[in-house]
Motif scaffolding. Structure first.
Motif, PDB file in Angstrom:
ATOM      1  N   ASN A  55       7.766   0.576  -0.024  1.00  0.00           N
ATOM      2  CA  ASN A  55       6.403   0.198   0.344  1.00  0.00           C
ATOM      3  C   ASN A  55       6.350  -1.182   0.990  1.00  0.00           C
ATOM      4  OD1 ASN A  55       5.368   2.597  -0.607  1.00  0.00           O
ATOM      5  ND2 ASN A  55       4.762   1.778  -2.586  1.00  0.00           N
TER       6      ASN A  55
ATOM      7  N   VAL B 144       7.601  -0.938   4.585  1.00  0.00           N
ATOM      8  CA  VAL B 144       6.562  -0.358   5.448  1.00  0.00           C
ATOM      9  C   VAL B 144       5.469  -1.386   5.710  1.00  0.00           C
ATOM     10  CG1 VAL B 144       4.754   1.401   5.603  1.00  0.00           C
ATOM     11  CG2 VAL B 144       7.022   2.010   4.744  1.00  0.00           C
ATOM     12  N   ALA B 145       5.116  -2.183   4.684  1.00  0.00           N
ATOM     13  CA  ALA B 145       4.091  -3.216   4.853  1.00  0.00           C
ATOM     14  C   ALA B 145       4.534  -4.262   5.870  1.00  0.00           C
ATOM     15  CB  ALA B 145       3.791  -3.881   3.509  1.00  0.00           C
TER      16      ALA B 145
ATOM     17  N   SER C 125       0.352   0.300   4.192  1.00  0.00           N
ATOM     18  CA  SER C 125       1.497   0.818   3.456  1.00  0.00           C
ATOM     19  C   SER C 125       1.052   1.672   2.273  1.00  0.00           C
ATOM     20  CB  SER C 125       2.366  -0.349   2.964  1.00  0.00           C
ATOM     21  OG  SER C 125       3.404   0.110   2.125  1.00  0.00           O
TER      22      SER C 125
END
Length: 331
Positions: free
Chosen positions: A195, A198-199, A208
């Motif tokens: 996560n 992705v952020a 995310s």
């Protein structure tokens, strides 16, 4: 010591305990989510269907938040292009699978195991997963070797799991269900790393989290659709409003932790939130038996052992401090 330093010390003495209490209370949201999803699974008679309802409600909330801002709409729309670029490992985009496993296990086993047993086995699995991920360098800049304290933390996590399932040792079905949250905890170790990646790639933690919900909902929804078409299960939505709170409760917990980490740091936040999860779990089972299960002395003992094991395992080395500080700065 000048007046400024004295005031800062006094402020820290007052504020930190208040933040710890707030974090413990925020940690209690997790067992509340488990209790809600467990009851949805009990009413629908299917953990898969319960997980779809929970992820669906959370996804609706996140969609509203994302669509309300032009910047987050643009960041979210860039995801297909960023996936095709392959600038981060592909598995980061699938971190939502871990959340799907956790929510599925809540619907399938929380009402049978009791919230305290469920949360203790889940946390125990996450402790072991965190140690393995640190050793393999997943989510940290520097690999963390297995040393005595970290191994002790893992042993205590296993001991905690054994303790909380002891009252049901003669019931093979219950023991089998206890494996679900433990496996979910084992898988959950790499979810924060995915996560966070992705952020960083999209420039938004909100994006995310939304992507995390989309992946989890898609996997669980597809599995449920196939089972419905095969005639293995019938699906109907719950008729009680609070049964749709599983997803929003999870989102509220994430938001509060993101706010509280600034004042406490990752170590204190982790310990306080874990304490909140375990305290909340025991209280739910004890005060609201309809949402949980009977509380045994070994259940409380297992929760305490899990907290101690998590505390030992969470103590970071210098290398891990650097990685986590960098992560906070990027988010």
């Amino acid at each position: 010591m000048n007046e400024s330093e004295t005031n800062h010390k006094t402020e820290k003495t007052v504020v930190v305990p208040l933040l710890l209490i707030a974090t413990i209370l925020a940690g209690m949201l997790s067992p509340m989510q488990s209790a809600v999803n467990g009851q949805v699974g009990k009413q629908l008679g299917d953990g898969n269907a319960s997980a779809v309802v929970s992820f669906g409600s959370g996804l609706v909330v996140m969609a509203i938040i994302i669509l309300a801002r032009r910047s987050t709409r643009k960041q979210f729309a860039s995801i297909p292009h960023k996936i095709s670029k392959r600038s981060i490992p592909w598995w980061n985009w699938l971190a939502g699978c871990c959340g799907a496993m956790v929510v599925f296990s809540e619907g399938a086993s929380a009402s049978v195991l009791g919230v305290a047993t469920f949360q203790t086995t889940l946390i125990s699995g996450m402790v072991i997963s965190g140690l393995v991920c640190d050793r393999l360098g997943i989510g940290v800049a520097v690999k963390q070797p297995f040393n005595l304290p970290r191994i002790l933390g893992a042993i205590l996590a296993i001991a905690a799991t054994v303790l909380v399932v002891l009252p049901s040792w003669q019931a093979p079905k219950v023991i089998a269900l206890a494996i679900l949250p433990f496996l979910a905890g084992l898988l959950a170790g790499w979810q924060p790393a995915g996560n966070s990646a992705v952020a960083q790639e999209t420039g938004s933690m909100l994006v995310s989290i939304t992507w995390n919900f989309i992946v989890g909902f898609s996997i669980l929804g597809l599995a449920l659709l196939v089972r419905v078409l095969m005639g293995q299960v019938t699906f109907s939505l719950p008729g009680t409003w609070w049964m749709y709170l599983g997803g929003p409760l999870g989102l509220l917990s994430i938001a509060l932790m993101a706010l509280l980490v600034r004042g406490l740091g990752l170590l204190l936040l982790g310990l306080a939130s874990t304490a909140g999860q375990l305290i909340g779990s025991v209280l739910i089972d004890w005060l609201i038996p309809a949402l949980g299960n009977q509380v045994y002395m070994v259940t409380i003992l297992g929760a305490v052992v899990a907290l101690i094991g998590a505390g030992i395992a969470m103590i970071p080395s210098a290398g891990k401090h650097v990685a986590l500080d960098d992560l906070e700065g990027n988010n």
